[in-house]
Design a protein around this motif. Structure first.
Motif, PDB file in Angstrom:
ATOM      1  N   GLY A  62     129.020 -26.481  29.034  1.00  0.00           N
ATOM      2  CA  GLY A  62     130.370 -25.968  28.809  1.00  0.00           C
ATOM      3  C   GLY A  62     131.112 -25.536  30.052  1.00  0.00           C
ATOM      4  O   GLY A  62     132.254 -25.092  29.969  1.00  0.00           O
ATOM      5  N   THR A  63     130.518 -25.652  31.215  1.00  0.00           N
ATOM      6  CA  THR A  63     131.167 -25.268  32.467  1.00  0.00           C
ATOM      7  C   THR A  63     131.604 -26.523  33.220  1.00  0.00           C
ATOM      8  O   THR A  63     130.780 -27.374  33.543  1.00  0.00           O
ATOM      9  CB  THR A  63     130.211 -24.448  33.354  1.00  0.00           C
ATOM     10  OG1 THR A  63     129.855 -23.252  32.659  1.00  0.00           O
ATOM     11  CG2 THR A  63     130.860 -24.089  34.680  1.00  0.00           C
ATOM     12  N   ASP A  64     132.904 -26.622  33.488  1.00  0.00           N
ATOM     13  CA  ASP A  64     133.433 -27.759  34.242  1.00  0.00           C
ATOM     14  C   ASP A  64     133.010 -27.666  35.702  1.00  0.00           C
ATOM     15  O   ASP A  64     132.984 -26.581  36.281  1.00  0.00           O
ATOM     16  CB  ASP A  64     134.963 -27.779  34.178  1.00  0.00           C
ATOM     17  CG  ASP A  64     135.477 -28.075  32.778  1.00  0.00           C
ATOM     18  OD1 ASP A  64     134.751 -28.702  31.985  1.00  0.00           O
ATOM     19  OD2 ASP A  64     136.622 -27.666  32.476  1.00  0.00           O
ATOM     20  N   PHE A  65     132.675 -28.814  36.285  1.00  0.00           N
ATOM     21  CA  PHE A  65     132.388 -28.886  37.712  1.00  0.00           C
ATOM     22  C   PHE A  65     132.897 -30.209  38.258  1.00  0.00           C
ATOM     23  O   PHE A  65     133.262 -31.108  37.504  1.00  0.00           O
ATOM     24  CB  PHE A  65     130.889 -28.685  38.004  1.00  0.00           C
ATOM     25  CG  PHE A  65     129.984 -29.808  37.553  1.00  0.00           C
ATOM     26  CD1 PHE A  65     129.735 -30.899  38.381  1.00  0.00           C
ATOM     27  CD2 PHE A  65     129.363 -29.766  36.310  1.00  0.00           C
ATOM     28  CE1 PHE A  65     128.889 -31.922  37.982  1.00  0.00           C
ATOM     29  CE2 PHE A  65     128.519 -30.784  35.909  1.00  0.00           C
ATOM     30  CZ  PHE A  65     128.277 -31.873  36.734  1.00  0.00           C
ATOM     31  N   SER A  66     132.937 -30.310  39.569  1.00  0.00           N
ATOM     32  CA  SER A  66     133.409 -31.517  40.248  1.00  0.00           C
ATOM     33  C   SER A  66     132.345 -32.009  41.213  1.00  0.00           C
ATOM     34  O   SER A  66     131.504 -31.233  41.673  1.00  0.00           O
ATOM     35  CB  SER A  66     134.687 -31.222  41.041  1.00  0.00           C
ATOM     36  OG  SER A  66     135.705 -30.757  40.186  1.00  0.00           O
ATOM     37  N   ALA A  86     134.159 -23.601  40.126  1.00  0.00           N
ATOM     38  CA  ALA A  86     134.975 -22.419  40.396  1.00  0.00           C
ATOM     39  C   ALA A  86     135.045 -21.564  39.143  1.00  0.00           C
ATOM     40  O   ALA A  86     135.047 -22.083  38.025  1.00  0.00           O
ATOM     41  CB  ALA A  86     136.378 -22.835  40.822  1.00  0.00           C
ATOM     42  N   TYR A  87     135.100 -20.264  39.350  1.00  0.00           N
ATOM     43  CA  TYR A  87     135.181 -19.319  38.238  1.00  0.00           C
ATOM     44  C   TYR A  87     136.394 -18.424  38.433  1.00  0.00           C
ATOM     45  O   TYR A  87     136.688 -17.990  39.548  1.00  0.00           O
ATOM     46  CB  TYR A  87     133.920 -18.452  38.181  1.00  0.00           C
ATOM     47  CG  TYR A  87     132.674 -19.248  37.900  1.00  0.00           C
ATOM     48  CD1 TYR A  87     132.230 -19.434  36.603  1.00  0.00           C
ATOM     49  CD2 TYR A  87     131.948 -19.825  38.934  1.00  0.00           C
ATOM     50  CE1 TYR A  87     131.085 -20.180  36.332  1.00  0.00           C
ATOM     51  CE2 TYR A  87     130.804 -20.569  38.675  1.00  0.00           C
ATOM     52  CZ  TYR A  87     130.387 -20.740  37.377  1.00  0.00           C
ATOM     53  OH  TYR A  87     129.263 -21.476  37.113  1.00  0.00           O
ATOM     54  N   VAL A 146     123.799 -23.615  38.218  1.00  0.00           N
ATOM     55  CA  VAL A 146     124.976 -23.156  37.473  1.00  0.00           C
ATOM     56  C   VAL A 146     124.549 -22.149  36.408  1.00  0.00           C
ATOM     57  O   VAL A 146     125.157 -21.084  36.269  1.00  0.00           O
ATOM     58  CB  VAL A 146     125.748 -24.350  36.858  1.00  0.00           C
ATOM     59  CG1 VAL A 146     126.807 -23.876  35.868  1.00  0.00           C
ATOM     60  CG2 VAL A 146     126.381 -25.197  37.963  1.00  0.00           C
ATOM     61  N   LYS A 147     123.514 -22.463  35.671  1.00  0.00           N
ATOM     62  CA  LYS A 147     123.017 -21.553  34.631  1.00  0.00           C
ATOM     63  C   LYS A 147     122.589 -20.219  35.232  1.00  0.00           C
ATOM     64  O   LYS A 147     122.954 -19.152  34.735  1.00  0.00           O
ATOM     65  CB  LYS A 147     121.852 -22.201  33.886  1.00  0.00           C
ATOM     66  CG  LYS A 147     121.288 -21.353  32.768  1.00  0.00           C
ATOM     67  CD  LYS A 147     120.132 -22.076  32.070  1.00  0.00           C
ATOM     68  CE  LYS A 147     119.531 -21.205  31.004  1.00  0.00           C
ATOM     69  NZ  LYS A 147     118.288 -20.570  31.372  1.00  0.00           N
ATOM     70  N   ASP A 148     121.812 -20.265  36.314  1.00  0.00           N
ATOM     71  CA  ASP A 148     121.353 -19.029  36.965  1.00  0.00           C
ATOM     72  C   ASP A 148     122.528 -18.207  37.475  1.00  0.00           C
ATOM     73  O   ASP A 148     122.541 -16.979  37.352  1.00  0.00           O
ATOM     74  CB  ASP A 148     120.402 -19.338  38.120  1.00  0.00           C
ATOM     75  CG  ASP A 148     119.025 -19.786  37.661  1.00  0.00           C
ATOM     76  OD1 ASP A 148     118.735 -19.715  36.438  1.00  0.00           O
ATOM     77  OD2 ASP A 148     118.238 -20.229  38.523  1.00  0.00           O
ATOM     78  N   PHE A 149     123.513 -18.874  38.071  1.00  0.00           N
ATOM     79  CA  PHE A 149     124.663 -18.148  38.604  1.00  0.00           C
ATOM     80  C   PHE A 149     125.448 -17.489  37.479  1.00  0.00           C
ATOM     81  O   PHE A 149     125.885 -16.341  37.607  1.00  0.00           O
ATOM     82  CB  PHE A 149     125.565 -19.063  39.431  1.00  0.00           C
ATOM     83  CG  PHE A 149     126.693 -18.325  40.080  1.00  0.00           C
ATOM     84  CD1 PHE A 149     126.456 -17.440  41.113  1.00  0.00           C
ATOM     85  CD2 PHE A 149     127.998 -18.504  39.646  1.00  0.00           C
ATOM     86  CE1 PHE A 149     127.496 -16.727  41.710  1.00  0.00           C
ATOM     87  CE2 PHE A 149     129.050 -17.807  40.236  1.00  0.00           C
ATOM     88  CZ  PHE A 149     128.799 -16.921  41.263  1.00  0.00           C
ATOM     89  N   GLU A 150     125.612 -18.197  36.382  1.00  0.00           N
ATOM     90  CA  GLU A 150     126.363 -17.622  35.271  1.00  0.00           C
ATOM     91  C   GLU A 150     125.631 -16.432  34.659  1.00  0.00           C
ATOM     92  O   GLU A 150     126.263 -15.475  34.231  1.00  0.00           O
ATOM     93  CB  GLU A 150     126.680 -18.701  34.236  1.00  0.00           C
ATOM     94  CG  GLU A 150     127.713 -19.664  34.779  1.00  0.00           C
ATOM     95  CD  GLU A 150     128.088 -20.793  33.841  1.00  0.00           C
ATOM     96  OE1 GLU A 150     127.470 -20.936  32.757  1.00  0.00           O
ATOM     97  OE2 GLU A 150     129.025 -21.535  34.198  1.00  0.00           O
TER      98      GLU A 150
END
Length: 155
Positions: A62-66, A86-87, A146-150
């Motif tokens: 569910g998190t957009d990335f490039s 980016a958040y 990404v999961k760990d950062f979130e």
């Protein structure tokens, strides 16, 4: 093997080492990497920036990335890529939180914009080759980072 098939079918620079029988990826083009991500079950859409540079838009959990491409020869034979997310956080992050992340996590370096919102990126060097399994593992690492950062920012 999914990545090997996708890369080979698209004519991405890859060859086999006689003894190890390992496929080596030493460059990518944006269309090949779209297929690689799609083969892994990610949505992946290719866009071009105003300056003509390619970028892939995708998402994980569910998190957009490039994904950006570097060291290319007119959009092909790219020697490195960069995953980027980016958040937009209501209160942002502190420099101390960013420094703590960057000190304690090896992958996914974080920095702040002028509103203290975090950006995270992970660079991948392909020059002189990586195995296709390494590239597959790199995509998996990005998802974990990404999961760990979130979790870290309580996103």
């Amino acid at each position: 093997m999914r990545i090997v098939s996708a890369l080979t079918a698209l004519g991405v620079a890859a060859f086999s080492l006689p003894a190890a029988a390992q496929d080596i990826v030493d460059s990518l083009n944006e269309r090949a990497f779209v297929n690689v991500l799609q083969d892994f079950g990610y949505k992946a859409e290719l866009e071009y920036l105003d300056d003509g540079e390619p970028v892939i838009r995708s998402a994980t959990s569910g998190t957009d990335f490039s994904v950006y491409f570097y060291d290319c020869d007119r959009g092909t034979n790219c020697k490195s890529i960069q995953f980027f997310v980016a958040y937009d956080m209501p209160s942002g992050m502190t420099t101390e939180q960013v420094n703590n992340w960057n000190k304690n996590w090896r992958f996914g370096k974080v920095y702040l914009d002028d509103e203290n919102d975090p950006f995270m990126e992970m660079d991948v060097n392909l020059a002189f080759g990586v195995t296709s399994k390494n590239l597959e593992d790199t995509v998996d690492w990005w998802e974990v980072v990404v999961k760990d950062f979130e979790e870290y920012i309580e996103w």
